[in-house]
Design an enzyme around this catalytic site. Structure first.
Site, PDB file in Angstrom:
ATOM      1  CB  THR A 125      -1.308  -1.431   5.094  1.00  0.00           C
ATOM      2  OG1 THR A 125      -1.428  -2.089   3.840  1.00  0.00           O
ATOM      3  CG2 THR A 125      -1.377   0.072   4.853  1.00  0.00           C
ATOM      4  CG  ASP A 126       1.268  -4.910   1.760  1.00  0.00           C
ATOM      5  OD1 ASP A 126       0.194  -4.282   1.795  1.00  0.00           O
ATOM      6  OD2 ASP A 126       1.365  -6.058   1.254  1.00  0.00           O
ATOM      7  CD  GLU A 127      -3.486  -1.411   0.054  1.00  0.00           C
ATOM      8  OE1 GLU A 127      -3.855  -0.299  -0.352  1.00  0.00           O
ATOM      9  OE2 GLU A 127      -4.232  -2.398   0.107  1.00  0.00           O
ATOM     10  CE1 TYR A 153      -6.317   1.648   4.736  1.00  0.00           C
ATOM     11  CE2 TYR A 153      -5.168   0.538   2.936  1.00  0.00           C
ATOM     12  CZ  TYR A 153      -5.498   0.621   4.283  1.00  0.00           C
ATOM     13  OH  TYR A 153      -5.007  -0.310   5.181  1.00  0.00           O
ATOM     14  CE  LYS A 157      -3.099   1.899   8.125  1.00  0.00           C
ATOM     15  NZ  LYS A 157      -3.685   1.691   9.494  1.00  0.00           N
TER      16      LYS A 157
END
Ligand code: NAD
Ligand code: DAU
Length: 339
Positions: A125-127, A153, A157
């Site tokens: 994810t870009d997060e 979260y 990741k």
């Protein structure tokens, strides 16, 4: 070609299975999913009778179960979608995020190594890049942006991404990683912004907008994400990270107003509520690399994708009404009652 798809009973994983069925009808697909609150067998109903499809209920962090599965199926490729995915839940209780997202990824990497999988793909994810300031629209996440996660979260990741890089380098494994921006489309669990707002608007309930609604996300229709992963599996280079996004940045409040306008509901339903802890301000992907190296570009314009998505939720009320009336109700009360 046999592909093991983890987390295929969730939002993007199920859309990926449907996409692969259309694009590669000759592939054998094996879906492994623990069926957490976010997994739903009803979603997979269209493929359950397909002789090229098999569903296995198991936890990706269960080493013995994964070794048994890999030993029996001997997949050529593994695509790991399985994860705990909701930021608000990770703020409430991070433990299961580390267990599934980090330990589960480690087990899958070990199994892929042990059984000689020809490609392991990690759906990230870009997060993992943290956030960008609102007043610097010139800044974007590239593949070289350092990891700087904000929530439990995104930290989990990022941990998984680092493991993927380490296994690729140390054991010379054929690992690729993709980092995508916010997805929207059919079968998204109604805890996430777009389906939550659609469901609440249809019930004439308040639409809870965190803070001032000024945080920015970069929205991509789910099929465009699936197409990018398919391309990475076919043509991507092992060891490479690919950012996926379509330059479609929008403020949350504008998303909410768009949904209200499509449904013909009044903006008086909007309720500004206490902000998310550590709320990331802006995500924005620079997709130049995947465009230049693999020729990927998104096909769905936001106004078409959001209209199609709202229509899907109107046409498939039974799918999400069962969710919002079940145990999800307790989560909603916990998360929003005193906000
Ligand atoms: P989701 O929450 O809708 O689905 C997750 C699926 O994983 C569910 O079916 C669940 O049952 C399964 N699962 C959870 N823990 C498991 C375990 N221990 N073993 C086996 N299965 C397990 O998630 P999603 O939105 O479809 O996201 C899929 C992947 O894409 C995730 O890795 C997420 O980080 C990533 N991602 C999501 C977005 C987005 O906008 N939704 C954007 C970029 C990347
Ligand atoms: O960027 C990719 C990520 O996008 C994925 O990795 C995550 O799995 C996925 O959940 C998503 O994370 P976000 O936190 O961006 O998505 P969410 O739908 O939870 O929230 C989107 C924005 O809307 C965010 O700024 C918070 C805000 N929001 C969300 C909810 C649920 C609200 O204002 N009100 C809400 O009730």
């Amino acid at each position: 070609m046999k592909m093991l798809i983890t987390g295929g009973a969730g939002f993007i994983g199920s859309n990926f299975i449907f996409y692969m069925r259309r694009r590669h009808p000759d592939y054998a697909l094996v879906c492994v999913d623990k069926l957490t609150y976010a997994g739903n067998m009803e979603t997979l109903a269209p493929v359950l009778d397909d002789p090229h499809f098999r569903f296995v209920r198991a936890d990706i962090a269960d080493r013995q179960a994964m070794y048994d599965l890999f030993g029996a199926e001997k997949p050529d490729m593994v695509v790991n979608f399985a994860a705990e995915t909701h930021v608000d839940r990770s703020i409430e209780d991070p433990s299961v995020f580390l267990q599934t997202n980090v330990m589960g990824t480690q087990v899958l990497l070990d199994a892929s190594r042990k059984y000689g999988v020809k490609r392991y793909h990690q759906v990230s994810t870009d997060e993992v890049y943290g956030d960008l300031p609102l007043d610097r629209p010139d800044l974007f996440f590239t593949e070289k942006t350092p990891l700087h996660a904000s929530s439990p979260y995104s930290a989990s990741k990022a941990g998984a991404d680092l493991l993927c890089g380490a296994y690729q380098r140390t054991y010379d494994m054929p690992v690729t990683v993709s980092r995508c921006s916010n997805n929207y489309g059919p079968y998204q669990f109604p805890e996430k912004l777009i389906p939550l707002m659609i469901a609440n608007a249809l019930a004439d309930e308040p639409l809870p907008v965190y803070g001032q609604g000024l945080n920015v996300r970069d929205w991509l229709y789910v099929d465009d994400h699936c197409a990018a992963i398919d391309l990475i599996l076919e043509k991507g280079r092992p060891g490479q990270v690919y950012n996926i996004g379509g330059h479609n940045e929008m403020r949350n409040i504008d998303i909410v107003k768009t949904i209200l306008s499509i449904l013909g509901k009044p903006e008086s339903l909007i309720r500004y509520v206490t902000d998310r802890k550590g709320h990331d301000l802006r995500y924005a992907i620079d997709p130049t690399f995947i465009h230049e190296e693999l020729g990927w570009s998104p096909e769905t314009k936001f106004q078409d994708g959001i209209a199609r998505t709202v229509q899907w939720y109107l046409d498939n009320r039974a799918w999400w009404e069962k969710i919002v009336s079940g145990e999800y109700r307790d989560y909603y009360e916990r998360m929003y009652a005193n906000r």
